[in-house]
Design an enzyme around this catalytic site. Structure first.
Site, PDB file in Angstrom:
ATOM      1  CG  ASP A  39      -2.203   0.837   0.892  1.00 20.92           C
ATOM      2  OD1 ASP A  39      -3.293   0.241   0.802  1.00 20.92           O
ATOM      3  OD2 ASP A  39      -2.093   2.072   0.699  1.00 20.92           O
ATOM      4  CB  VAL A  75       0.270  -0.586  -8.264  1.00 19.73           C
ATOM      5  CG1 VAL A  75       0.145  -1.350  -6.969  1.00 19.73           C
ATOM      6  CG2 VAL A  75      -0.860   0.435  -8.413  1.00 19.73           C
ATOM      7  CG  ASN A 101      -7.813  -4.201  -3.595  1.00 20.95           C
ATOM      8  OD1 ASN A 101      -9.029  -4.324  -3.664  1.00 20.95           O
ATOM      9  ND2 ASN A 101      -7.236  -3.417  -2.685  1.00 20.95           N
ATOM     10  CE1 TYR A 166     -12.362   3.017  -9.697  1.00 14.86           C
ATOM     11  CE2 TYR A 166     -14.648   2.765 -10.390  1.00 14.86           C
ATOM     12  CZ  TYR A 166     -13.591   2.403  -9.569  1.00 14.86           C
ATOM     13  OH  TYR A 166     -13.781   1.421  -8.622  1.00 14.86           O
ATOM     14  CB  SER A 168     -11.695   4.365 -19.586  1.00 10.97           C
ATOM     15  OG  SER A 168     -12.704   5.238 -20.013  1.00 10.97           O
ATOM     16  CE  LYS A 170     -11.483  -0.404 -10.576  1.00 11.07           C
ATOM     17  NZ  LYS A 170     -10.416  -1.155  -9.904  1.00 11.07           N
ATOM     18  CB  ALA A 198     -17.202  -3.348  -0.207  1.00  6.65           C
ATOM     19  NE  ARG A 201      -8.633   5.714   0.658  1.00  6.95           N
ATOM     20  CZ  ARG A 201      -7.395   6.132   0.706  1.00  6.95           C
ATOM     21  NH1 ARG A 201      -7.022   6.955   1.666  1.00  6.95           N
ATOM     22  NH2 ARG A 201      -6.520   5.766  -0.184  1.00  6.95           N
TER      23      ARG A 201
HETATM   24  P1  NAI Z   1      -9.781   1.943  -0.483  1.00  7.86           P
HETATM   25  O1  NAI Z   1      -9.506   3.351  -0.805  1.00  7.86           O
HETATM   26  O2  NAI Z   1     -10.285   1.618   0.878  1.00  7.86           O
HETATM   27  O3  NAI Z   1      -8.497   1.043  -0.753  1.00  7.86           O
HETATM   28  C1  NAI Z   1      -7.655   1.241  -1.833  1.00  7.86           C
HETATM   29  C2  NAI Z   1      -6.236   1.147  -1.336  1.00  7.86           C
HETATM   30  O4  NAI Z   1      -5.341   1.261  -2.462  1.00  7.86           O
HETATM   31  C3  NAI Z   1      -5.855   2.302  -0.387  1.00  7.86           C
HETATM   32  O5  NAI Z   1      -5.381   1.785   0.839  1.00  7.86           O
HETATM   33  C4  NAI Z   1      -4.778   3.078  -1.143  1.00  7.86           C
HETATM   34  O6  NAI Z   1      -3.788   3.637  -0.307  1.00  7.86           O
HETATM   35  C5  NAI Z   1      -4.220   2.015  -2.065  1.00  7.86           C
HETATM   36  N1  NAI Z   1      -3.585   2.599  -3.247  1.00  7.86           N
HETATM   37  C6  NAI Z   1      -4.070   3.592  -4.022  1.00  7.86           C
HETATM   38  N2  NAI Z   1      -3.211   3.888  -5.007  1.00  7.86           N
HETATM   39  C7  NAI Z   1      -2.160   3.057  -4.855  1.00  7.86           C
HETATM   40  C8  NAI Z   1      -0.964   2.880  -5.588  1.00  7.86           C
HETATM   41  N3  NAI Z   1      -0.689   3.628  -6.656  1.00  7.86           N
HETATM   42  N4  NAI Z   1      -0.096   1.918  -5.184  1.00  7.86           N
HETATM   43  C9  NAI Z   1      -0.363   1.155  -4.087  1.00  7.86           C
HETATM   44  N5  NAI Z   1      -1.493   1.314  -3.345  1.00  7.86           N
HETATM   45  C10 NAI Z   1      -2.371   2.246  -3.728  1.00  7.86           C
HETATM   46  O7  NAI Z   1     -10.830   1.431  -1.578  1.00  7.86           O
HETATM   47  P2  NAI Z   1     -11.620   0.047  -1.801  1.00  7.86           P
HETATM   48  O8  NAI Z   1     -13.032   0.377  -1.942  1.00  7.86           O
HETATM   49  O9  NAI Z   1     -11.199  -0.968  -0.833  1.00  7.86           O
HETATM   50  O10 NAI Z   1     -11.103  -0.329  -3.276  1.00  7.86           O
HETATM   51  C11 NAI Z   1     -10.340  -1.465  -3.599  1.00  7.86           C
HETATM   52  C12 NAI Z   1     -10.502  -1.738  -5.076  1.00  7.86           C
HETATM   53  O11 NAI Z   1     -11.836  -2.132  -5.360  1.00  7.86           O
HETATM   54  C13 NAI Z   1     -10.221  -0.547  -5.972  1.00  7.86           C
HETATM   55  O12 NAI Z   1      -9.539  -0.972  -7.138  1.00  7.86           O
HETATM   56  C14 NAI Z   1     -11.592  -0.047  -6.331  1.00  7.86           C
HETATM   57  O13 NAI Z   1     -11.607   0.662  -7.532  1.00  7.86           O
HETATM   58  C15 NAI Z   1     -12.342  -1.361  -6.422  1.00  7.86           C
HETATM   59  N6  NAI Z   1     -13.782  -1.225  -6.295  1.00  7.86           N
HETATM   60  C16 NAI Z   1     -14.339  -0.893  -5.092  1.00  7.86           C
HETATM   61  C17 NAI Z   1     -15.702  -0.800  -5.000  1.00  7.86           C
HETATM   62  C18 NAI Z   1     -16.375  -0.515  -3.708  1.00  7.86           C
HETATM   63  O14 NAI Z   1     -17.631  -0.576  -3.681  1.00  7.86           O
HETATM   64  N7  NAI Z   1     -15.661  -0.238  -2.632  1.00  7.86           N
HETATM   65  C19 NAI Z   1     -16.582  -0.963  -6.169  1.00  7.86           C
HETATM   66  C20 NAI Z   1     -15.901  -1.360  -7.356  1.00  7.86           C
HETATM   67  C21 NAI Z   1     -14.540  -1.470  -7.399  1.00  7.86           C
END
Ligand code: NAI
Length: 302
Positions: A39, A75, A101, A166, A168, A170, A198, A201
């Site tokens: 992270d 990443v 993720n 986003y 595009s 995804k 889910a 943030r």
């Molecule tokens: P989140 O914001 O809680 O977690 C994402 C994590 O990725 C954060 O801890 C952040 O620091 C880390 N991160 C961001 N950019 C980074 C980088 N360049 N290198 C390394 N780490 C990095 O968000 P969430 O909801 O847990 O999202 C996880 C994944 O699920 C994401 O790809 C999001 O787009 C996808 N997603 C989430 C949905 C939801 O309902 N929460 C819906 C659809 C997709």
């Protein structure tokens, strides 16, 4: 029912410092996997960095008897991706599982979508998957085993107002998975895609607070664990997961219309006249790759 167990397996989870990634990492560790908790620890829009995010989750895993190492790389760069994979190899000798993720959002209507916000979001989600998956794939190929997850979203699959960057990125992950399922097949590397919903943030201002609390990331994690297990032989599938609902999404093709003998070029009027048949999604077919689709043209090749 055979138990799903990851003893002796090495899993990398990107963006595992919070939300869905944290939940996946904790559960992999509980079931015996050695985990790389990656992270960058930045903000929701991808600015800044903080090692505390990955450190905290590693601590949680170790406290409950699991094994994990932190990694703080971005990443979205080739060097970052290589270092994340190297962290797994240095600590545990290999990579069996990669969950792509990590994610950020920068929502704006397309009309106002400047290059900077386009590039940042596509960079983390789509290029990020390239940067981390490529070195991981190389190690899996050597070992003759691998399980890869791409995290797409409903925005990319179905559309969502204000998320052109986003969505595009995804949707691009599905294209990547479509190819990796073919290129990984002979090395026993499976690539599958999840569509989670889910509370996190990323969704805190989209979901109402009571729903946010109920839509735990924990509902998504069992799907990720099953897809990454030795028991799961599927590759290239796209699965929705939210609050206990799981279903398959697929790109399907309707029966269509044949308006030529393979030589005569149809007129636009013929297209118009046959529009209902062209548009029909009755009895759709699933093509496992583009060559299968070409098979539909065989009557025209006589
Ligand atoms: P989140 O914001 O809680 O977690 C994402 C994590 O990725 C954060 O801890 C952040 O620091 C880390 N991160 C961001 N950019 C980074 C980088 N360049 N290198 C390394 N780490 C990095 O968000 P969430 O909801 O847990 O999202 C996880 C994944 O699920 C994401 O790809 C999001 O787009 C996808 N997603 C989430 C949905 C939801 O309902 N929460 C819906 C659809 C997709």
């Amino acid at each position: 029912m055979p138990k799903i167990d990851f003893t002796g397996s090495v899993a990398i989870v990107t963006g595992a410092g919070a939300g869905l990634g944290r939940c996946h990492a904790l559960e992999f560790a509980k079931r015996g996997a050695w985990v790389v908790v990656n992270d960058l620890g930045g903000t929701r829009d991808g600015t800044g960095s903080d090692t505390a995010a990955a450190d905290k989750v590693v601590e949680e895993i170790r406290e409950s008897g699991g094994e994990a190492v932190p990694n703080y790389d971005n990443v979205a760069t080739v060097e970052g991706g290589e270092r994340i994979v190297q962290a797994a190899i240095d600590a545990f000798g290999k990579v069996d599982i990669l969950v792509n993720n990590a994610g950020i959002i920068r929502d704006k209507t397309f009309y106002k979508m400047e290059e900077e916000n386009w590039d940042a979001v596509v960079g983390v989600h789509l290029k990020g998957a390239y940067c981390v998956t490529r070195p991981a794939f190389a190690n899996m190929r050597e070992n003759g085993y691998g399980r890869i997850i791409m995290t797409t979203s409903g925005a990319g699959m179905f559309g969502n107002f204000g998320q052109s960057n986003y969505a595009s990125a995804k949707a691009g992950l599905v294209g990547l998975a479509n190819v990796l399922k073919l290129e990984g097949a002979k090395y026993n590397i499976n690539t599958n895609v999840i569509i989670p919903v889910a509370g996190s943030r990323l969704t805190e201002d989209v979901l109402p607070p009571d729903l946010m609390a109920r839509m735990k990331p924990d509902f998504v994690t069992p799907l990720v664990l099953y897809l990454c297990s030795r028991q799961c032989m599927d590759s290239g599938v796209i699965i929705n997961a939210a609050m206990g609902y799981y279903s398959r999404t697929a790109i399907m093709t309707g029966p269509g219309a044949i308006l030529s003998d393979g030589r005569k070029i149809p007129t636009p009027e013929e297209i118009m006249e046959n529009w209902d048949s062209i548009m029909s999604l009755e009895n759709p077919e699933y093509f496992d790759q583009v060559m299968t689709m070409f098979g539909k043209l065989s009557p025209l090749l006589q």
